[in-house]
Design a protein around this motif. Structure first.
Motif, short mmCIF file in Angstrom:
data_model
loop_
_atom_site.label_atom_id
_atom_site.label_comp_id
_atom_site.label_asym_id
_atom_site.label_seq_id
_atom_site.Cartn_x
_atom_site.Cartn_y
_atom_site.Cartn_z
N LEU A 99 4.08 1.54 11.16
CA LEU A 99 4.06 2.44 10.01
C LEU A 99 2.90 2.14 9.07
O LEU A 99 2.31 3.05 8.47
CB LEU A 99 5.39 2.38 9.27
CG LEU A 99 6.59 2.91 10.05
CD1 LEU A 99 7.88 2.66 9.27
CD2 LEU A 99 6.44 4.39 10.37
N ASP A 100 2.54 0.87 8.97
CA ASP A 100 1.39 0.49 8.15
C ASP A 100 0.08 1.07 8.71
O ASP A 100 -0.88 1.27 7.95
CB ASP A 100 1.27 -1.03 8.06
CG ASP A 100 2.25 -1.64 7.08
OD1 ASP A 100 2.83 -0.90 6.27
OD2 ASP A 100 2.43 -2.87 7.13
N GLU A 104 -0.58 8.62 5.86
CA GLU A 104 0.54 9.45 5.41
C GLU A 104 0.38 10.92 5.74
O GLU A 104 1.37 11.67 5.73
CB GLU A 104 0.75 9.25 3.91
CG GLU A 104 1.25 7.86 3.56
CD GLU A 104 1.55 7.69 2.09
OE1 GLU A 104 1.34 8.66 1.32
OE2 GLU A 104 1.99 6.59 1.70
N CYS A 149 11.48 2.23 7.28
CA CYS A 149 10.88 3.56 7.15
C CYS A 149 10.79 4.01 5.70
O CYS A 149 9.93 4.84 5.36
CB CYS A 149 11.69 4.57 7.96
SG CYS A 149 11.48 4.41 9.75
N PHE A 152 7.40 4.11 4.15
CA PHE A 152 6.38 5.02 4.67
C PHE A 152 6.36 6.29 3.83
O PHE A 152 7.40 6.90 3.58
CB PHE A 152 6.68 5.35 6.13
CG PHE A 152 5.69 6.27 6.78
CD1 PHE A 152 4.36 5.88 6.94
CD2 PHE A 152 6.08 7.52 7.23
CE1 PHE A 152 3.44 6.73 7.54
CE2 PHE A 152 5.17 8.38 7.84
CZ PHE A 152 3.84 7.98 8.00
#
Length: 276
Positions: A99-100, A104, A149, A152
């Motif tokens: 996720l990093d 986005e 999550c 995120f």
């Protein structure tokens, strides 16, 4: 012809070591990528890691899955983070690592693959007592996945072949979209989608009726006796995202049928769909 959204299957598994940071970084660099699909299951300590298979040994397209052996759920996080994938230098990442690495502007589809147990009920709409048991078995892992999550900032959707996973997700949070994955029983998938008010459903491409003769060659069903999962889902207000697309012929046939998204192994399959 409307162009379906493109979801990079395990980070476009056809061109990169699947479910790795390297794969998702590469997938995110393509303008066409709307979302990246990944698989999660727990390491021995319960930390969500991104890997598809239950065991570390095995072969994918002639390459060893990893350079390790054993069950993922029995392997320490430290060992998994040093385990190399498909003969490359890429290693098994945590969910947080992946996720990093995703900007986005690109969404993530998180497939809840296994909860840390060997017993799964895949592709079934369960009776209430069994549903409750399976929900309770999934819940501790789902809580950890959702916690990762929450950090995120992009779009998230959770999917699973297991009703217990979807039930646990809806118990833990209603903040994220959900979709049952369909294997052999579209009716069960539609029923699960209704039970949990899922925003989408993810059938295999063979479950979609094609509008033209090219559909059969693309692996798209035109069986008049089958449930029209696309029509029923759309009538109920659910998006239909189809797995797994490997060539442009399949992509074009599914686009013509009217699916909302395709989970693809390769980028570029729909790049010139309007010209073909």
């Amino acid at each position: 012809m409307r162009r379906p959204a493109v979801i990079a299957h395990r980070g476009y598994a056809g061109i990169a070591p699947e479910n790795t940071v390297a794969a998702v970084e590469r997938a995110a660099a393509y303008d066409e990528t709307a979302m990246i699909e990944i698989d999660v299951q727990p390491a021995a300590c319960g930390t969500p890691v991104v890997v598809h298979d239950e065991r570390l040994e095995g072969v994918r397209d002639g390459r060893p899955l990893t350079d390790a052996t054993g069950l993922v759920r029995d392997t320490s996080l430290e060992a998994l983070r040093e385990t190399r994938v498909l003969g490359t230098d890429a290693t098994i990442p945590t969910l947080a690592d992946v996720l990093d690495a995703v900007p986005e502007r690109v969404g993530v589809t998180v497939e809840l693959k296994r909860p840390g147990t060997g017993s799964l009920r895949v592709g079934e709409a369960l009776e209430p007592a069994e549903r409750d048991r399976r929900r309770d078995a999934w819940r501790p892992f789902v809580e950890r996945v959702v916690a990762d999550c929450d950090a995120f900032g992009g779009k998230l959707l959770f999917s699973s072949f297991c009703e217990g996973a979807i039930a646990a997700l809806r118990d833990v949070t209603t903040a994220y979209a959900a979709a049952p994955l369909v294997r052999d029983d579209p009716a069960a998938g539609l029923e699960i989608a209704r039970r949990y008010d899922c925003e989408a459903i993810h059938p295999p491409r063979s479950a979609i009726r094609g509008p033209e003769s090219a559909a059969a060659a693309a692996g798209v069903s035109d069986d008049g006796s089958a449930i029209d999962v696309l029509e029923r889902a759309h009538d109920e207000g659910r998006a239909v995202t189809v797995w797994t697309v490997t060539n442009w012929v399949q992509f074009d046939a599914l686009a013509a049928a009217g699916v909302d998204g395709v989970i693809a192994d390769y980028p570029g399959l729909g790049r010139v769909v309007s010209d073909r």
